[in-house]
Design a protein around this motif. Structure first.
Motif, PDB file in Angstrom:
ATOM      1  N   TYR A 321     -26.435  -0.448  22.634  1.00  0.00           N
ATOM      2  CA  TYR A 321     -25.654   0.079  21.527  1.00  0.00           C
ATOM      3  C   TYR A 321     -26.037   1.540  21.273  1.00  0.00           C
ATOM      4  N   ALA A 322     -25.071   2.446  21.389  1.00  0.00           N
ATOM      5  CA  ALA A 322     -25.280   3.855  21.041  1.00  0.00           C
ATOM      6  C   ALA A 322     -24.823   4.074  19.601  1.00  0.00           C
ATOM      7  N   PRO A 323     -25.510   4.922  18.851  1.00  0.00           N
ATOM      8  CA  PRO A 323     -25.189   5.069  17.424  1.00  0.00           C
ATOM      9  C   PRO A 323     -23.761   5.495  17.121  1.00  0.00           C
ATOM     10  N   ASP A 324     -23.106   6.185  18.043  1.00  0.00           N
ATOM     11  CA  ASP A 324     -21.727   6.622  17.777  1.00  0.00           C
ATOM     12  C   ASP A 324     -20.691   5.727  18.450  1.00  0.00           C
ATOM     13  N   HIS A 325     -21.123   4.554  18.925  1.00  0.00           N
ATOM     14  CA  HIS A 325     -20.216   3.527  19.466  1.00  0.00           C
ATOM     15  C   HIS A 325     -19.523   3.944  20.760  1.00  0.00           C
ATOM     16  N   LEU A 326     -20.053   4.901  21.466  1.00  0.00           N
ATOM     17  CA  LEU A 326     -19.455   5.306  22.744  1.00  0.00           C
ATOM     18  C   LEU A 326     -20.474   5.125  23.860  1.00  0.00           C
ATOM     19  N   PRO A 327     -20.033   4.745  25.049  1.00  0.00           N
ATOM     20  CA  PRO A 327     -20.952   4.676  26.178  1.00  0.00           C
ATOM     21  C   PRO A 327     -21.551   6.036  26.511  1.00  0.00           C
TER      22      PRO A 327
END
Length: 385
Positions: A321-327
């Motif tokens: 999981y990245a904090p900004d919801h992008l891969p």
């Protein structure tokens, strides 16, 4: 003596396998290593979702749309003996049991972004899924949603890598990088010794943050745990991938507290998979009965017949999981020769095909088939904080 690999892929899950397959298909020499074995981590705990229905318009949806059809290209070039990964273009049905207006608004935004999203009535939803709860007030049919068996898919991708002269080594843990005087990657240090190479691809999933720190270029990737219930085998009863309208909100949320939403689908073996949950609990693997109880309760609310069906097992896993919801996809500008592919959270299986293609295009200096900028490594959410 075999030629040294151009790229060492660290991680043999679905994303690492898809990148290795795409690179090898383009003629790049690839070696894949994994501390356990192929598809033994996050991939083994996946449901096999290949979805375009659950994403807000933006970069991730663009990647998902491209990947949905890239998967068909990838599967077509796999060796025939391993090509059956239980791919099913079954479509998805998203249902509302309250006010259907928000679901229709979301569908309209997706339609504008190129998604085949067909708003249907409750009666039409029952035609698609006769066993749905009569509380359904409206639905959206997504013909392009699909499913595959993630472990079969990952192992098939790695079989293709081997067929092209690549190598896959299990039980090998990456410990760090070997770098030249100028700072460029010249190898990866492992429990099996130093492996010389021109580039290293960090495909460690939820553990990508830990390996990036060992590599001297830390990125922010956190584990988010999800759990799934599996019923005993049944006659054909759920015909599509069916989920409630709350699922979209849970996918996009950064809330650390437990979130559950109903996702129900059948497998080729006849079992029914019931999800989904999202919870940030670090790498705590303990079984949480309250989570399973909540999943079961909500599934029965969507498909009442499930109240009489036995649960055979439950499993859980960690999603990156990245904090900004992008891969995170691409080269790390801080360490020449280090690349990252992670942060796909629960969408890694669906996004894997285009992730592999995008990494290959960037590695070879080709024009990317989707915009690469939103996924770059050096964005603030990933390397700061």
């Amino acid at each position: 003596m075999p030629a040294l690999p151009d790229v060492v892929v660290v991680g043999a899950g679905i994303v690492g396998a898809a990148c290795a397959e795409a690179l090898s298909a383009a003629g790049v020499r690839v070696l894949v290593i994994d501390r356990d074995g192929p598809a033994s981590g996050t991939t083994a705990a996946g449901e096999g979702n290949v979805l375009v229905s659950d994403k807000e318009p933006g970069p991730e949806l663009e990647l998902a749309l491209a990947s949905r059809f890239e998967w068909e290209t990838v599967l077509a070039r796999l060796p025939e003996r391993v090509a059956d990964v239980e791919w099913e273009s079954k479509g998805g049905v998203v249902v509302a049991t309250g006010d259907p207006a928000p679901l229709k608004t979301f569908a309209a935004k997706q339609q504008a972004a190129g998604v085949d999203a067909r708003v249907i009535s409750a009666a039409e939803a029952f035609e698609l899924e006769p066993l749905l709860t009569p509380r359904v007030t409206g639905a959206v049919h997504y013909p392009d949603d699909a499913q595959l068996q993630p472990v079969l898919a990952a192992t098939a991708l790695l079989a293709a890598v081997r067929d092209r002269g690549g190598e896959v080594r299990s039980g090998v843990t990456a410990l760090g990088l070997r770098r030249s005087a100028s700072g460029r990657v010249i190898g990866v240090e492992t429990t099996d010794g130093v492996i010389a190479c021109g580039a290293v691809l960090n495909a460690c999933g939820p553990w990508a943050g830990a390996f990036s720190a060992e590599a001297g270029a830390p990125i922010r990737v956190l584990p988010r745990r999800g759990m799934v219930l599996v019923t005993a085998p049944l006659p054909e009863c759920v015909l599509h991938k069916v989920y409630d309208a709350d699922y979209v909100g849970a996918v996009g949320s950064g809330d650390a507290e437990l979130q559950t939403s109903t996702v129900v689908e059948s497998t080729r073996a006849g079992t029914v998979l019931i999800g989904s949950s999202r919870e940030r609990v670090g790498f705590d693997e303990s079984l949480r009965v309250r989570v399973l109880r909540e999943l079961a309760r909500k599934a029965v609310g969507l498909f009442p017949f499930l109240a009489e069906v036995a649960v055979m097992r439950a499993y859980g896993g960690f999603r990156p999981y990245a904090p900004d919801h992008l891969p995170v996809i691409g080269p790390d500008p801080r360490v020449p020769g280090l690349w990252h592919v992670t942060g796909h959270e629960g969408a890694g299986i669906g996004l894997a095909a285009s992730t592999g293609r995008l990494v290959t295009e960037l590695f070879l200096g080709l024009a990317p088939h989707v915009a690469a900028e939103p996924f770059r490594v050096d964005r603030e959410a990933v390397i700061s904080g």
